[in-house]
Motif scaffolding. Sequence first.
Motif, mmCIF file in Angstrom:
data_model
loop_
_atom_site.group_PDB
_atom_site.id
_atom_site.type_symbol
_atom_site.label_atom_id
_atom_site.label_comp_id
_atom_site.label_asym_id
_atom_site.label_seq_id
_atom_site.Cartn_x
_atom_site.Cartn_y
_atom_site.Cartn_z
ATOM 1 N N PHE A 36 0.859 -1.187 0.000
ATOM 2 C CA PHE A 36 0.000 0.000 0.000
ATOM 3 C C PHE A 36 0.889 1.229 0.000
ATOM 4 C CE2 PHE A 36 -2.847 3.318 1.105
ATOM 5 C CZ PHE A 36 -4.097 2.904 0.681
ATOM 6 N N MET A 37 0.910 1.957 -1.126
ATOM 7 C CA MET A 37 1.776 3.123 -1.290
ATOM 8 C C MET A 37 0.939 4.398 -1.292
ATOM 9 S SD MET A 37 4.339 4.176 -4.434
ATOM 10 C CE MET A 37 5.221 2.629 -4.389
ATOM 11 N N SER A 78 5.550 7.241 0.039
ATOM 12 C CA SER A 78 6.239 7.798 -1.125
ATOM 13 C C SER A 78 6.686 9.241 -0.933
ATOM 14 C CB SER A 78 5.359 7.682 -2.375
ATOM 15 O OG SER A 78 4.043 8.074 -2.104
ATOM 16 N N GLN A 79 6.271 9.888 0.164
ATOM 17 C CA GLN A 79 6.785 11.200 0.570
ATOM 18 C C GLN A 79 6.593 12.296 -0.483
ATOM 19 O OE1 GLN A 79 10.853 10.875 2.107
ATOM 20 N NE2 GLN A 79 10.484 8.708 2.557
ATOM 21 N N GLU A 83 11.018 9.874 -7.077
ATOM 22 C CA GLU A 83 12.186 9.007 -6.967
ATOM 23 C C GLU A 83 12.064 8.060 -5.781
ATOM 24 O OE1 GLU A 83 13.232 12.915 -4.846
ATOM 25 O OE2 GLU A 83 12.093 12.243 -6.609
ATOM 26 N N VAL A 84 11.411 8.511 -4.704
ATOM 27 C CA VAL A 84 11.181 7.630 -3.550
ATOM 28 C C VAL A 84 10.177 6.548 -3.933
ATOM 29 C CG1 VAL A 84 10.246 7.497 -1.202
ATOM 30 C CG2 VAL A 84 11.775 9.369 -1.831
ATOM 31 N N GLY A 85 9.147 6.935 -4.676
ATOM 32 C CA GLY A 85 8.177 5.959 -5.145
ATOM 33 C C GLY A 85 8.813 4.854 -5.967
ATOM 34 N N VAL A 86 9.736 5.228 -6.842
ATOM 35 C CA VAL A 86 10.440 4.240 -7.676
ATOM 36 C C VAL A 86 11.254 3.288 -6.801
ATOM 37 C CG1 VAL A 86 12.256 3.958 -9.406
ATOM 38 C CG2 VAL A 86 10.481 5.700 -9.724
ATOM 39 N N GLN A 87 11.948 3.824 -5.805
ATOM 40 C CA GLN A 87 12.729 2.981 -4.886
ATOM 41 C C GLN A 87 11.819 2.013 -4.129
ATOM 42 O OE1 GLN A 87 14.806 5.794 -2.404
ATOM 43 N NE2 GLN A 87 15.989 6.624 -4.103
ATOM 44 N N VAL A 109 3.857 11.074 -8.694
ATOM 45 C CA VAL A 109 4.357 9.783 -8.205
ATOM 46 C C VAL A 109 3.789 8.653 -9.065
ATOM 47 C CG1 VAL A 109 4.434 8.191 -6.251
ATOM 48 C CG2 VAL A 109 4.648 10.657 -5.862
ATOM 49 N N MET A 110 2.503 8.735 -9.386
ATOM 50 C CA MET A 110 1.876 7.690 -10.193
ATOM 51 C C MET A 110 2.558 7.531 -11.550
ATOM 52 S SD MET A 110 -0.398 5.335 -10.632
ATOM 53 C CE MET A 110 -1.864 5.438 -9.598
#
Length: 395
Positions: A36-37, A78-79, A83-87, A109-110
């Motif tokens: 869950f992101m 994801s903050q 780039e955080v989402g990708v990580q 982010v999406m």
Amino acid sequence: MKKHHRLMGVCIGACMALATLAAAHAAGQEKLKIGFMAELSGPQAALGQDMYDGFMLYLDRNGGKLGGRQVSVVKADSQLKPEVGVQLVESLTGRDDVPIIVGVTFSNVMLAVHPRITQKKVFLIGTNAGPSQLAGKACSPYFFSTSWQNDQQAEVVGHYAASRGYKRVITMVPNYQSGFDFVTGFKRYYKAPLLDEIYTPLSQQDFSAELTRIAASKPDAVFVFYPGGLGVNFLRQYQQAGLLGRIPVLSASTTDAINLPAQRESALGVITGTAWGPDLDNEANRAFVAGFEKKYGRIPSHYAAQSYDGAQLLDSALKKTGGRVEDKSAFMAALRQADFPSVRGAFKFGNNNFPVQDMHVFEVVKDARGRVTLKTIATPLKDHRDAYHAECPME
């Protein structure tokens, strides 16, 4: 006739046996991991928290199971950073080995995580962000939305503005993908030339310069999209600038259950458009709102409602596949059926796996308990399909 009855009895018995076997199989499986992101920290954390709470409400009601299979939810913050989402995607699909990811709050982010999830043939159930690209040429059979395509919320407000005869309208939105989609959607149904289009940085909190510009222009109305804390700041400053009550505010994702407790009187009379509101009169919605208020002590937002529907969607599909995700084509087909009682009422997927649904107009009012909330005042767009579905190659 007796032979027909015997055949019917055999069929019913066989169907019941298959259902029992599927349930037993699901019960005997390992826990299903679901990622869950969402934005779970920083100024927009309230949005992600409501999304998570809506999802978990349904899961808790189901004894921690979806489709009869025990579920383990892996939270990922994801903050508001692509780039955080990708990580996080690499971690969720690698170390955690999740076959399904749910959520995603913001469109920037999406757009970053969508290809990295779907290209791995991991299912992505989007419960908020709906950028136009993913409804059109970049659509994927592994992506399903239980919210809306971004333009849709603005389209219904644009339709309302046109019906009210507003001739001079200014739009004001954050300068990122969702902001662009919302202005595009508004103009699609408003049609008249805009007096001005104002774009502000996504992190901007002080709108005094823009409000001075609006006051000088004296428009008939202002259309805004400022989610989360941005919406609280905008309306407070709008009121302080003496514009509230003078220039009508039309909005999307700005006045909702996340913001209204802080906005209070500064939001009264503001118009907003979306697919769901707490007063929608159907059995599933009444049960959802009552359950959410009892568990969390607050009125749910559309972020929670969309995530609750995301959990319902997964439950319905997993029931059909005996709790299995491994047969991807079967699970995909089960998701496409959308066989669940949506809290918004009628719900089905278009060819691009975005909802075809009614879009409503709401006004901010006080309820019988003195709480500031949304009241449905019109449903201008019924069985509404997004503007980009024809660009999606899926049928």
